[in-house]
Design an enzyme around this catalytic site. Sequence first.
Site, PDB file in Angstrom:
ATOM      1  N   CYS A 139      -5.109 -10.020   3.172  1.00 21.06           N
ATOM      2  CA  CYS A 139      -6.183  -9.110   3.778  1.00 21.06           C
ATOM      3  C   CYS A 139      -7.486 -10.010   4.190  1.00 21.06           C
ATOM      4  CB  CYS A 139      -6.608  -8.186   2.732  1.00 21.06           C
ATOM      5  SG  CYS A 139      -5.536  -6.857   2.530  1.00 21.06           S
ATOM      6  N   ARG A 178       1.355 -15.134   1.876  1.00 24.48           N
ATOM      7  CA  ARG A 178       0.656 -14.965   3.158  1.00 24.48           C
ATOM      8  C   ARG A 178      -0.692 -15.800   2.979  1.00 24.48           C
ATOM      9  NH1 ARG A 178       1.562  -8.582   4.078  1.00 24.48           N
ATOM     10  NH2 ARG A 178       1.610  -8.582   1.831  1.00 24.48           N
ATOM     11  N   VAL A 180       0.916  -1.219   0.056  1.00 29.10           N
ATOM     12  CA  VAL A 180       0.015   0.039  -0.025  1.00 29.10           C
ATOM     13  C   VAL A 180       0.935   1.232   0.000  1.00 29.10           C
ATOM     14  CG1 VAL A 180      -1.544   1.239   1.432  1.00 29.10           C
ATOM     15  CG2 VAL A 180      -1.908  -0.925   1.082  1.00 29.10           C
ATOM     16  N   GLU A 213      -7.685   1.809   1.856  1.00 24.39           N
ATOM     17  CA  GLU A 213      -7.242   1.522   0.502  1.00 24.39           C
ATOM     18  C   GLU A 213      -7.726   0.230   0.027  1.00 24.39           C
ATOM     19  OE1 GLU A 213      -5.719   1.378  -2.691  1.00 24.39           O
ATOM     20  OE2 GLU A 213      -4.831   3.199  -1.500  1.00 24.39           O
ATOM     21  N   PHE A 214      -8.318   0.069  -1.174  1.00 26.19           N
ATOM     22  CA  PHE A 214      -8.578  -1.103  -1.772  1.00 26.19           C
ATOM     23  C   PHE A 214      -7.970  -1.863  -2.838  1.00 26.19           C
ATOM     24  CE2 PHE A 214     -11.989   1.756  -0.162  1.00 26.19           C
ATOM     25  CZ  PHE A 214     -12.688   1.125   0.742  1.00 26.19           C
ATOM     26  N   GLY A 232      -7.141 -16.541   0.032  1.00 31.54           N
ATOM     27  CA  GLY A 232      -5.884 -16.481   1.164  1.00 31.54           C
ATOM     28  C   GLY A 232      -5.440 -14.856   0.949  1.00 31.54           C
TER      29      GLY A 232
HETATM   30  C1  UDX Z   1      -8.000  -8.222  -1.304  1.00 29.68           C
HETATM   31  C2  UDX Z   1      -9.239  -6.811  -1.953  1.00 29.68           C
HETATM   32  O1  UDX Z   1      -9.837  -7.493  -3.246  1.00 29.68           O
HETATM   33  C3  UDX Z   1      -8.876  -5.685  -1.900  1.00 29.68           C
HETATM   34  O2  UDX Z   1      -9.652  -4.654  -2.200  1.00 29.68           O
HETATM   35  C4  UDX Z   1      -8.305  -5.367  -0.393  1.00 29.68           C
HETATM   36  O3  UDX Z   1      -7.586  -3.957  -0.833  1.00 29.68           O
HETATM   37  C5  UDX Z   1      -7.078  -6.394  -0.276  1.00 29.68           C
HETATM   38  O4  UDX Z   1      -7.684  -7.564  -0.303  1.00 29.68           O
HETATM   39  P1  UDX Z   1      -6.185  -8.995  -2.468  1.00 29.68           P
HETATM   40  O5  UDX Z   1      -5.960  -9.904  -1.297  1.00 29.68           O
HETATM   41  O6  UDX Z   1      -4.814  -8.811  -3.297  1.00 29.68           O
HETATM   42  O7  UDX Z   1      -7.164  -8.060  -2.481  1.00 29.68           O
HETATM   43  O8  UDX Z   1      -6.844 -10.277  -3.620  1.00 29.68           O
HETATM   44  P2  UDX Z   1      -8.021 -10.437  -4.447  1.00 29.68           P
HETATM   45  O9  UDX Z   1      -7.770 -10.479  -5.963  1.00 29.68           O
HETATM   46  O10 UDX Z   1      -9.096  -9.686  -3.867  1.00 29.68           O
HETATM   47  O11 UDX Z   1      -8.232 -12.250  -4.158  1.00 29.68           O
HETATM   48  C6  UDX Z   1      -8.309 -12.508  -2.589  1.00 29.68           C
HETATM   49  C7  UDX Z   1      -8.286 -14.068  -2.681  1.00 29.68           C
HETATM   50  O12 UDX Z   1      -9.574 -14.431  -3.040  1.00 29.68           O
HETATM   51  C8  UDX Z   1      -7.540 -14.808  -3.412  1.00 29.68           C
HETATM   52  O13 UDX Z   1      -6.823 -15.820  -2.814  1.00 29.68           O
HETATM   53  C9  UDX Z   1      -7.961 -15.275  -4.657  1.00 29.68           C
HETATM   54  O14 UDX Z   1      -7.660 -16.419  -5.310  1.00 29.68           O
HETATM   55  C10 UDX Z   1      -9.528 -15.432  -4.138  1.00 29.68           C
HETATM   56  N1  UDX Z   1     -10.770 -15.476  -4.909  1.00 29.68           N
HETATM   57  C11 UDX Z   1     -10.963 -14.341  -5.519  1.00 29.68           C
HETATM   58  C12 UDX Z   1     -11.275 -16.578  -5.152  1.00 29.68           C
HETATM   59  O15 UDX Z   1     -10.962 -17.649  -4.651  1.00 29.68           O
HETATM   60  N2  UDX Z   1     -12.572 -16.487  -6.146  1.00 29.68           N
HETATM   61  C13 UDX Z   1     -12.610 -15.386  -6.730  1.00 29.68           C
HETATM   62  O16 UDX Z   1     -13.713 -15.343  -7.602  1.00 29.68           O
HETATM   63  C14 UDX Z   1     -11.831 -14.306  -6.398  1.00 29.68           C
END
Ligand code: UDX
Length: 429
Positions: free
Chosen positions: A258, A325, A11, A149-150, A255
């Site tokens: 976040c 992580r 971030v 932050e998103f 995973g």
């Molecule tokens: C997430 C949020 O999307 C973001 O807005 C926030 O700021 C931080 O956390 P991130 O952890 O980078 O972002 O990954 P993201 O793309 O959201 O995926 C999270 C997890 O969900 C991953 O393990 C992904 O494989 C899983 N996932 C996502 C699924 O299993 N199915 C889906 O349809 C989408």
Amino acid sequence: MKIAVVGAGYVGLTTASVLASWGHVVKLVEKDAQRRTQLEQGEVPFFEPGLAELVRRQLKTPAASGEFSLQIFSSLEPVLPAVELTFLCVGTPSRPDGRANLDQVFAVAAQVGKNRRSEHLLVIKSTVPPGTARQVADLYPQRVASNPEFLREGSALADTLHPERIVLGVDRVEDAEILRRLYAPTGSPILVTDPTSAELIKYASNAFLATKISFINSIANLCEKLGADVTRVAQGMGLDSRIGPAFLGAGIGYGGSCFPKDTLALEKLARQVGYNFRLLQATRLTNLEQRLLVIRKLEKELGPLAGKKIALWGLAFKANTDDLRQAPALTITRRLRRKGAQVVAYDPVVAKKPLSGKGPGPALVVDPYAATAGAHALVIVTDWAEFSRLDLERVYWSMAANPVLIDGRNLLDPARARAIGFRYHGIGR
Ligand code: UDX
């Protein structure tokens, strides 16, 4: 503007380099000496498409004042007198009981409070429990705003340059105006609210998305019992604009840094204030069970796993990152090894990282076909696009007789995999 950003994680580093690219002078404060040295040499300590190039460029680009637009510091103190805004982007890891650890947040807030000038604004970007910004302002009197932050790993730059929304939690209209002007280049919609609601928007968004994933994974498990195809079910659901197609990808569960941490923190926070958030507990437990489903599928096909060689494609918690992580791959590896299996893994970007958690990790190889050589089963753990383009016939012939393929991300065409000869299992189809 002159801006301080504290913390050079995903971030902080992304925020700092994007603000610098908009012409501000950004003083990035990072306490870890090794990370500072890496950054000064233009190296980003994690894999994030486009970020290293931007950091390198901004370190050498002068702003209108003549100073370099991105500068790196080891402490905030010498920086504070020169800046109007400080973005707080430090980590908020889980405590052993699941609640967020705010030590770093309070340490920075205390320092800013001590050295503050009346016009200085502290902006909390770190994910903090609702109420934190106001608590900080009470403990260390100063102007404090919440600006969660998103950004997603793997698309951090695009998410920061053009976020779908910007949330500003402020107690004073003037503070919202400063931040509105700062974010004007994004052209994104801006929601202004109070700091506590802004903080809750972040937790609620992550918890909702995690719940959406656990929901579709539950539907996937039902699909397996009913003979339905979850990818078609998700498609049909997603066409309803009230539901939407995003985050309906069934698989081996979520995973990352976040979702697991924030859903647990919100569940604990709710309990602390006297509300039992049952739904989040179900989201979390469903996610854990989903990881272990892979082991059950392998045992069903191969019997006892002792002595079996299992290949994993993908270790990172999702594609386009090297982040391990809370990666499902680590849980799966630990379970497999505990059952006496030999685990060999290939991941396009995770080279040799210390694998967190208990027990040794898998043996890492640098070629996907080397991982499958002689293996009894292949498990696709991460949704790297390259996995769907690899030569499946070559993989089949490299493996032990009658091999099993567990497609943990529903990346492959089941009919084709079965036609080649694999004992193919997707998730929910
Ligand atoms: C997430 C949020 O999307 C973001 O807005 C926030 O700021 C931080 O956390 P991130 O952890 O980078 O972002 O990954 P993201 O793309 O959201 O995926 C999270 C997890 O969900 C991953 O393990 C992904 O494989 C899983 N996932 C996502 C699924 O299993 N199915 C889906 O349809 C989408």
